[in-house]
Design a protein around this motif. Structure first.
Motif, PDB file in Angstrom:
ATOM      1  N   ASN A 169      17.746  -0.893 -17.291  1.00 28.21           N
ATOM      2  CA  ASN A 169      17.645   0.543 -17.026  1.00 28.21           C
ATOM      3  C   ASN A 169      16.452   0.848 -16.121  1.00 28.21           C
ATOM      4  N   CYS A 170      16.540   2.000 -15.464  1.00 30.78           N
ATOM      5  CA  CYS A 170      15.568   2.367 -14.418  1.00 30.78           C
ATOM      6  C   CYS A 170      14.461   3.292 -14.904  1.00 30.78           C
ATOM      7  N   THR A 171      14.223   3.355 -16.171  1.00 32.57           N
ATOM      8  CA  THR A 171      13.148   4.202 -16.675  1.00 32.57           C
ATOM      9  C   THR A 171      11.789   3.626 -16.284  1.00 32.57           C
ATOM     10  N   GLU A 172      10.822   4.505 -16.070  1.00 33.49           N
ATOM     11  CA  GLU A 172       9.499   4.064 -15.633  1.00 33.49           C
ATOM     12  C   GLU A 172       8.800   3.208 -16.686  1.00 33.49           C
ATOM     13  N   SER A 173       9.157   3.421 -17.937  1.00 32.61           N
ATOM     14  CA  SER A 173       8.498   2.679 -19.019  1.00 32.61           C
ATOM     15  C   SER A 173       9.092   1.295 -19.244  1.00 32.61           C
ATOM     16  N   ASN A 174      10.125   0.968 -18.505  1.00 29.77           N
ATOM     17  CA  ASN A 174      10.759  -0.335 -18.687  1.00 29.77           C
ATOM     18  C   ASN A 174       9.916  -1.433 -18.038  1.00 29.77           C
ATOM     19  N   PRO A 175       9.380  -2.383 -18.825  1.00 27.77           N
ATOM     20  CA  PRO A 175       8.520  -3.434 -18.261  1.00 27.77           C
ATOM     21  C   PRO A 175       9.294  -4.659 -17.774  1.00 27.77           C
ATOM     22  N   SER A 176      10.620  -4.653 -17.933  1.00 31.82           N
ATOM     23  CA  SER A 176      11.429  -5.829 -17.615  1.00 31.82           C
ATOM     24  C   SER A 176      11.441  -6.119 -16.116  1.00 31.82           C
ATOM     25  N   ARG A 177      11.462  -7.397 -15.758  1.00 31.73           N
ATOM     26  CA  ARG A 177      11.600  -7.807 -14.360  1.00 31.73           C
ATOM     27  C   ARG A 177      12.977  -7.453 -13.817  1.00 31.73           C
ATOM     28  N   GLU A 178      13.923  -7.201 -14.728  1.00 33.68           N
ATOM     29  CA  GLU A 178      15.285  -6.867 -14.325  1.00 33.68           C
ATOM     30  C   GLU A 178      15.493  -5.360 -14.185  1.00 33.68           C
ATOM     31  N   LYS A 179      14.410  -4.604 -14.224  1.00 35.39           N
ATOM     32  CA  LYS A 179      14.469  -3.148 -14.117  1.00 35.39           C
ATOM     33  C   LYS A 179      15.214  -2.715 -12.857  1.00 35.39           C
ATOM     34  N   CYS A 180      16.126  -1.729 -13.012  1.00 32.25           N
ATOM     35  CA  CYS A 180      16.940  -1.185 -11.928  1.00 32.25           C
ATOM     36  C   CYS A 180      17.885  -2.227 -11.326  1.00 32.25           C
ATOM     37  N   GLY A 181      18.100  -3.310 -12.027  1.00 36.70           N
ATOM     38  CA  GLY A 181      18.964  -4.359 -11.517  1.00 36.70           C
ATOM     39  C   GLY A 181      20.309  -4.390 -12.199  1.00 36.70           C
ATOM     40  N   VAL A 182      21.110  -5.328 -11.802  1.00 43.26           N
ATOM     41  CA  VAL A 182      22.412  -5.589 -12.404  1.00 43.26           C
ATOM     42  C   VAL A 182      22.581  -7.100 -12.508  1.00 43.26           C
ATOM     43  N   PRO A 183      23.479  -7.580 -13.354  1.00 43.50           N
ATOM     44  CA  PRO A 183      23.689  -9.032 -13.463  1.00 43.50           C
ATOM     45  C   PRO A 183      24.207  -9.643 -12.166  1.00 43.50           C
ATOM     46  N   PHE A 184      24.004 -10.943 -12.029  1.00 39.11           N
ATOM     47  CA  PHE A 184      24.485 -11.663 -10.849  1.00 39.11           C
ATOM     48  C   PHE A 184      25.985 -11.476 -10.649  1.00 39.11           C
ATOM     49  N   SER A 185      26.730 -11.308 -11.735  1.00 42.06           N
ATOM     50  CA  SER A 185      28.189 -11.216 -11.637  1.00 42.06           C
ATOM     51  C   SER A 185      28.651  -9.949 -10.930  1.00 42.06           C
ATOM     52  N   CYS A 186      27.742  -8.967 -10.740  1.00 42.01           N
ATOM     53  CA  CYS A 186      28.084  -7.750  -9.991  1.00 42.01           C
ATOM     54  C   CYS A 186      27.996  -7.983  -8.488  1.00 42.01           C
ATOM     55  N   CYS A 187      27.441  -9.114  -8.096  1.00 42.17           N
ATOM     56  CA  CYS A 187      27.198  -9.382  -6.689  1.00 42.17           C
ATOM     57  C   CYS A 187      28.494  -9.708  -5.957  1.00 42.17           C
ATOM     58  N   THR A 188      28.602  -9.246  -4.716  1.00 38.96           N
ATOM     59  CA  THR A 188      29.747  -9.588  -3.888  1.00 38.96           C
ATOM     60  C   THR A 188      29.590 -11.011  -3.358  1.00 38.96           C
ATOM     61  N   LYS A 189      30.601 -11.459  -2.620  1.00 36.98           N
ATOM     62  CA  LYS A 189      30.561 -12.808  -2.063  1.00 36.98           C
ATOM     63  C   LYS A 189      29.777 -12.866  -0.752  1.00 36.98           C
ATOM     64  N   ASP A 190      29.187 -11.746  -0.370  1.00 39.67           N
ATOM     65  CA  ASP A 190      28.381 -11.710   0.843  1.00 39.67           C
ATOM     66  C   ASP A 190      27.146 -12.598   0.670  1.00 39.67           C
ATOM     67  N   PRO A 191      26.874 -13.504   1.625  1.00 37.79           N
ATOM     68  CA  PRO A 191      25.689 -14.374   1.516  1.00 37.79           C
ATOM     69  C   PRO A 191      24.390 -13.604   1.374  1.00 37.79           C
ATOM     70  N   ALA A 192      24.336 -12.394   1.939  1.00 36.90           N
ATOM     71  CA  ALA A 192      23.121 -11.589   1.837  1.00 36.90           C
ATOM     72  C   ALA A 192      22.823 -11.221   0.393  1.00 36.90           C
ATOM     73  N   CYS A 193      23.866 -11.078  -0.386  1.00 33.68           N
ATOM     74  CA  CYS A 193      23.685 -10.743  -1.794  1.00 33.68           C
ATOM     75  C   CYS A 193      23.037 -11.908  -2.533  1.00 33.68           C
ATOM     76  N   ILE A 194      23.472 -13.126  -2.224  1.00 31.79           N
ATOM     77  CA  ILE A 194      22.886 -14.306  -2.844  1.00 31.79           C
ATOM     78  C   ILE A 194      21.407 -14.392  -2.500  1.00 31.79           C
ATOM     79  N   PHE A 195      21.063 -14.075  -1.237  1.00 37.60           N
ATOM     80  CA  PHE A 195      19.674 -14.115  -0.805  1.00 37.60           C
ATOM     81  C   PHE A 195      18.849 -13.079  -1.548  1.00 37.60           C
TER      82      PHE A 195
END
Length: 263
Positions: A169-195
């Motif tokens: 989640n994108c809350t300011e109090s979230n200390p996680s490194r994954e803040k505002c992110g999504v799992p790898f499985s949401c990524c498209t097959k575009d090489p830029a996404c892997i990068f």
């Protein structure tokens, strides 16, 4: 009289052994195979987690698997032994039980069509609960990742659904490194996404160009529409197979009763 008895009152061996061969497959494979499949899942906690993230009042899904396996085992046993031993009671039980299953399947199909909006809401509820529990179990995590990669989707109705997870989640109090992110499985097959994933760990949610923006519920609905003929064909085939089994069992019962009446 012997000639008349031979021509008109013989039990059909073709029907008898067809029912026997058809049912022995279910009898042998139904219960043992489910037990081997369910026990590892039970030990790993996958089914326990499912019971905690579904709105079933604490109902444990493992019992549903066991009941289905038990019903198939009993049904296969009745048809197999009933045909082999020419037992009319078991054959009638097999026929009636198969008819009940056919009626329940037909009823479930009608209800699914009538209450499709409710089913859609329940699917949304289930996926969102899975999102909340994404990091709680590795098997559940792999299941979600497989679903999102296979359907090329992200979240129930979009990537914003991952705000429900405490790590993403994108809350300011979230200390996680994954803040505002999504799992790898949401990524498209575009090489830029892997990068991006390698460079910023999971912080790619704002890069809409590189992640799937469609939710899994709409993607599943689209898949059903695109494969409606195949899905309908499978259900019709199963229904015809059940009707065929009922007719064969009733035919065999009639032959057995006719032979006994001639005694």
């Amino acid at each position: 009289m012997s000639g008349k008895h031979y021509k008109g009152q013989e039990v059909s061996c073709c029907i008898k052994y067809f029912i026997f061969g058809f049912n022995i497959i279910f009898w042998v494979r139904a219960f043992p195979r489910r037990s081997v499949f369910i026990l590892p899942l039970r030990e790993s906690g996958v089914l326990s987690n499912l019971s905690s993230i579904t709105d079933l009042g604490g109902f444990d899904p493992v019992w549903l698997f066991l009941v289905v396996g038990g019903v198939m085992f009993i049904l296969g046993f009745a048809g197999c032994i009933g045909a082999l031993r020419e037992n009319t009671f078991l054959l009638k039980f097999f026929s009636v039980f198969l008819g009940i299953i056919f009626f329940l399947e037909l009823t479930a199909g009608v209800l699914a069509f009538v209450f499709k909006d409710w089913i859609k809401d329940q699917l949304n509820f289930f996926i969102n609960n899975n999102i909340r529990a994404y990091r709680d179990d590795i098997d559940l995590q792999n299941l979600i990742d497989f679903t999102q990669e296979y359907w090329e989707c992200c979240g129930a109705f979009g990537a914003d659904d991952w705000n429900l997870n405490i790590y993403f989640n994108c809350t300011e109090s979230n200390p996680s490194r994954e803040k505002c992110g999504v799992p790898f499985s949401c990524c498209t097959k575009d090489p830029a996404c892997i990068f991006l994933k390698t460079l910023t760990y999971f912080d790619i949610k704002l890069q809409r160009t590189y992640i799937h923006v469609k939710g899994c519920v709409p993607q599943f609905e689209k898949w059903l529409q695109d494969n409606l003929t195949v899905v309908a064909g499978i259900f019709i085939g199963i229904a015809l197979l059940q009707i065929f089994g009922i007719c064969l069992a009733q035919n065999l019962v009639s032959d057995i009763e006719a032979v006994r009446a001639s005694w």
